[in-house]
Enzyme design. Structure first.
Site, PDB file in Angstrom:
ATOM      1  N   LYS A   1      -5.520  -5.869   3.709  1.00 30.97           N
ATOM      2  CA  LYS A   1      -6.398  -4.735   3.424  1.00 30.97           C
ATOM      3  C   LYS A   1      -7.393  -5.087   2.321  1.00 30.97           C
ATOM      4  CE  LYS A   1      -6.203   0.157   2.091  1.00 30.97           C
ATOM      5  NZ  LYS A   1      -5.345   1.359   2.049  1.00 30.97           N
TER       6      LYS A   1
ATOM      7  N   ARG B   1      -7.724  -1.131  -6.278  1.00 33.00           N
ATOM      8  CA  ARG B   1      -8.019  -2.524  -5.910  1.00 33.00           C
ATOM      9  C   ARG B   1      -9.196  -3.074  -6.708  1.00 33.00           C
ATOM     10  NH1 ARG B   1      -5.146  -3.022  -0.850  1.00 33.00           N
ATOM     11  NH2 ARG B   1      -3.993  -1.061  -0.832  1.00 33.00           N
TER      12      ARG B   1
ATOM     13  N   LYS C   1       1.342   9.397  -5.243  1.00 31.24           N
ATOM     14  CA  LYS C   1      -0.043   8.981  -4.979  1.00 31.24           C
ATOM     15  C   LYS C   1      -1.047  10.106  -5.234  1.00 31.24           C
ATOM     16  CE  LYS C   1      -3.003   7.468  -1.151  1.00 31.24           C
ATOM     17  NZ  LYS C   1      -3.042   6.793   0.163  1.00 31.24           N
TER      18      LYS C   1
ATOM     19  N   SER D   1      -8.244   1.631   5.173  1.00 30.52           N
ATOM     20  CA  SER D   1      -6.892   2.134   5.425  1.00 30.52           C
ATOM     21  C   SER D   1      -6.597   2.192   6.922  1.00 30.52           C
ATOM     22  CB  SER D   1      -6.706   3.517   4.807  1.00 30.52           C
ATOM     23  OG  SER D   1      -6.798   3.425   3.398  1.00 30.52           O
TER      24      SER D   1
ATOM     25  N   ASP E   1      -0.420  -0.673  -4.719  1.00 34.04           N
ATOM     26  CA  ASP E   1      -1.733  -0.192  -5.178  1.00 34.04           C
ATOM     27  C   ASP E   1      -1.678   1.193  -5.798  1.00 34.04           C
ATOM     28  OD1 ASP E   1      -1.298   1.222  -2.779  1.00 34.04           O
ATOM     29  OD2 ASP E   1      -3.445   1.301  -2.332  1.00 34.04           O
ATOM     30  N   ASN E   2      -0.637   1.951  -5.486  1.00 36.36           N
ATOM     31  CA  ASN E   2      -0.436   3.289  -6.073  1.00 36.36           C
ATOM     32  C   ASN E   2       0.940   3.774  -5.651  1.00 36.36           C
ATOM     33  OD1 ASN E   2      -2.834   3.888  -3.685  1.00 36.36           O
ATOM     34  ND2 ASN E   2      -0.815   4.824  -3.378  1.00 36.36           N
TER      35      ASN E   2
ATOM     36  N   CYS F   1      -6.222   4.066  -3.281  1.00 37.06           N
ATOM     37  CA  CYS F   1      -6.431   2.687  -2.816  1.00 37.06           C
ATOM     38  C   CYS F   1      -7.660   1.987  -3.387  1.00 37.06           C
ATOM     39  CB  CYS F   1      -6.549   2.671  -1.294  1.00 37.06           C
ATOM     40  SG  CYS F   1      -5.095   3.289  -0.438  1.00 37.06           S
TER      41      CYS F   1
ATOM     42  N   HIS G   1     -10.663  -2.798   1.523  1.00 38.46           N
ATOM     43  CA  HIS G   1     -10.981  -1.443   1.044  1.00 38.46           C
ATOM     44  C   HIS G   1     -11.892  -1.421  -0.181  1.00 38.46           C
ATOM     45  CE1 HIS G   1      -9.342   2.927   1.419  1.00 38.46           C
ATOM     46  NE2 HIS G   1     -10.594   2.776   1.817  1.00 38.46           N
TER      47      HIS G   1
ATOM     48  N   ASP H   1       0.839  -1.198   0.000  1.00 41.37           N
ATOM     49  CA  ASP H   1       0.000   0.000   0.000  1.00 41.37           C
ATOM     50  C   ASP H   1       0.878   1.254   0.000  1.00 41.37           C
ATOM     51  OD1 ASP H   1      -2.098   1.723   0.183  1.00 41.37           O
ATOM     52  OD2 ASP H   1      -2.902   0.915   2.050  1.00 41.37           O
ATOM     53  N   ASP H   2       0.831   2.004  -1.073  1.00 40.67           N
ATOM     54  CA  ASP H   2       1.569   3.276  -1.189  1.00 40.67           C
ATOM     55  C   ASP H   2       3.089   3.085  -1.301  1.00 40.67           C
ATOM     56  OD1 ASP H   2      -0.980   4.224  -0.752  1.00 40.67           O
ATOM     57  OD2 ASP H   2      -0.483   5.494   0.954  1.00 40.67           O
TER      58      ASP H   2
ATOM     59  N   HIS I   1       1.582   2.391   3.961  1.00 38.68           N
ATOM     60  CA  HIS I   1       0.643   3.510   4.091  1.00 38.68           C
ATOM     61  C   HIS I   1       0.811   4.109   5.492  1.00 38.68           C
ATOM     62  CE1 HIS I   1      -3.251   5.522   4.488  1.00 38.68           C
ATOM     63  NE2 HIS I   1      -3.572   5.231   3.234  1.00 38.68           N
TER      64      HIS I   1
HETATM   65 MG    MG Z   1      -2.748   3.036  -1.369  1.00 37.13          MG
END
Ligand code: MG
Length: 483
Positions: free
Chosen positions: A141, A88, A319, A166, A298-299, A84, A143, A44-45, A246
């Site tokens: 996660k 996904r 992001k 998150s 994811d980003n 996010c 989300h 994540d991130d 994240h």
């Molecule tokens: Mg993310």
């Protein structure tokens, strides 16, 4: 098990001979014993420049580096959206999230007061693999909706364990925006896991709240290993989505202080350890020759949180933006004996995992709706060196910002700097970048290439028409609280 191992050996010999001789792959009627397993490890991130094998000088990721050496490192791999929730949705459905109401001009992502989620009529990778009775688990996660009707077991997963959104949500005694403003000035603000009242869910049941995030990464890693061990004798799909790196950052005590990069590096060291645990389990169980593992993010990095955000390396922004730093993510695809090792400079996307896994498993993707998924398996198996994906559309917040075709990328909208609370920037004129000569999107080629601008504008127009038939916004719906 012995029978399965023999079959796998023969199957891998067959694939190796195919790849060596460049013979086109033939449709194979796969028995349950020859079906490949799939694991997606989704961080994540994580930024494009945060792994040793993608050039980071102070974060050490030996397990990911080995994974890249043994597998394929993809240098131009995109997520469907730079935040996010829609990212996904795109990965799991193989469709741009604008199609299924998961990209919204009203709200960037789902929040704890959201009533919406991924619509039940959407078909996920897990549901596609259920055609061949795969065992499926979502760990980490989600989300894509935290209410029971949206949790993983409604979307083809047999089980779920994790934080459903998150890890910075559900703040205690602090409004979300206020926290973000303070944490952007001081990344150590609210550094205690007890400040975040996020739940840990097992299937649909809360089993811990607040979730102890100091030990969370380790625990979900152990559960992922347990899932693999429990299903070693049947085909499985594990969707293992970390909540880190994240913000707020948390790592197990064993990793605190282990990196020269500070807490962010410590978190990465633990994530790298986690990857090592998964791959070693597959080796130990002799499943490595019949399992495809995809590692990605994811980003891009959340740059506004200073040292607690990652690095996009040479890419512009991070992001939340449709610059390369927001959507081009460090991706490794591993499968010794099947995936031909190398560095792939072709275009790929998380959108393509749906079609790729379907081809490798002999399953069918949905035919009753528009799909945005290409089959990357010929590149993985060495049957082709050219990606079927030659174009990519950059969406965020319900708006089409840019298109890439070959080496050219045209922006018509932008969002920079990375700030959730600012509006899109309307450009005076479109900006054209040559991503091969200018990976950092610094030098606008609009004036010099009017024909290319016109060609890409036509692509944008056609794509807008193509997605006009879409599901309603699923991110803006809120839980109604009776007064
Ligand atoms: Mg993310």
């Amino acid at each position: 098990m012995l029978k399965r191992s023999c079959f796998l050996l023969l199957f891998s010999v067959f694939l190796t001979s195919c790849s060596t001789q460049k013979i086109p792959s033939l449709p194979i009627e796969k028995s349950a014993e020859s079906l490949p397993n799939f694991v997606i490890i989704f961080t994540d991130d994580l930024g494009y420049g945060d792994l040793s094998c993608f050039g980071n000088p102070t974060i050490k990721t030996p397990h990911l580096d080995r994974m890249a050496e043994e597998g394929q490192k993809w240098t131009q791999f995109y997520v469907a959206d730079p935040v996010c929730t829609p990212s996904r949705a795109g990965l799991l459905t193989g469709r741009y999230p604008i199609r299924n109401g998961m990209s919204s001009s009203k709200r960037a992502v789902l929040f704890p007061d959201s009533a919406g989620g991924l619509p039940s009529e959407e078909v996920t990778i897990a549901e596609v693999l259920k055609q061949k009775n795969y065992a499926t688990a979502a760990i980490g996660k989600w989300h894509l909706g935290h209410l029971p009707q949206h949790l993983p077991r409604t979307q083809g997963f047999d089980s779920y364990l994790g934080i459903p959104y998150s890890n910075d949500m559900d703040l205690i005694n602090e409004p979300y925006v206020s926290y973000h403003n303070k944490a952007q000035k001081n990344p150590d603000y609210l550094a205690n896991t007890n400040n975040y009242n996020v739940p840990l869910l097992q299937n649909e049941t809360e089993i811990e709240r607040p979730c102890n995030q100091n030990t969370y990464t380790r625990r979900i890693t152990e559960k992922s290993v347990d899932f693999i061990k429990a299903h070693k004798d049947q085909p499985f799909f594990l969707y293992f989505a970390h909540n880190q790196p994240h913000i707020p950052l948390f790592a197990h005590a064993d990793f605190i202080g282990s990196s020269k990069r500070g807490l962010y590096g410590d978190v990465l060291h633990e994530l790298d350890w986690s990857v090592g645990q998964i791959l070693q389990t597959l080796r130990d169980l002799q499943l490595d020759k019949n399992t495809i593992v995809v590692f990605s993010s994811d980003n891009g990095p959340w740059l506004s949180f200073q040292t607690h955000g990652g690095s996009a390396g040479p890419l512009r922004a991070g992001k939340g933006t449709t610059f390369e730093g927001g959507q081009r993510v460090p991706t490794i695809i591993w499968g010794p004996g099947q995936v031909i090792p190398g560095v792939v400079h072709e275009i790929g996307s998380t959108l393509d995992l749906m079609k790729t896994f379907a081809t490798l498993s002999g399953t069918e993707i949905p035919k009753d709706r528009k799909m945005d998924s290409y089959d990357l398996s010929p590149l993985l198996l060495g049957h082709s060196t050219a990606s079927p994906r030659t174009k990519f559309y950059y969406w965020t917040r319900g708006a089409l910002h840019a298109v890439r075709s070959g080496k050219w990328k045209l922006h018509v909208l932008q969002r920079e700097p990375i700030d959730y609370w600012k509006e899109d920037l309307l450009l005076d004129h479109p900006e054209l970048y040559n991503l091969e000569a200018d990976i950092s999107e610094k030098y606008d080629q609009f004036e010099a290439n009017p024909d290319k601008v016109a060609e890409l504008q036509a692509l944008l127009k056609a794509h807008e028409l193509d997605v006009a038939d879409r599901l309603p916004d699923n991110l803006e719906k809120r839980i109604v609280v009776d007064e």
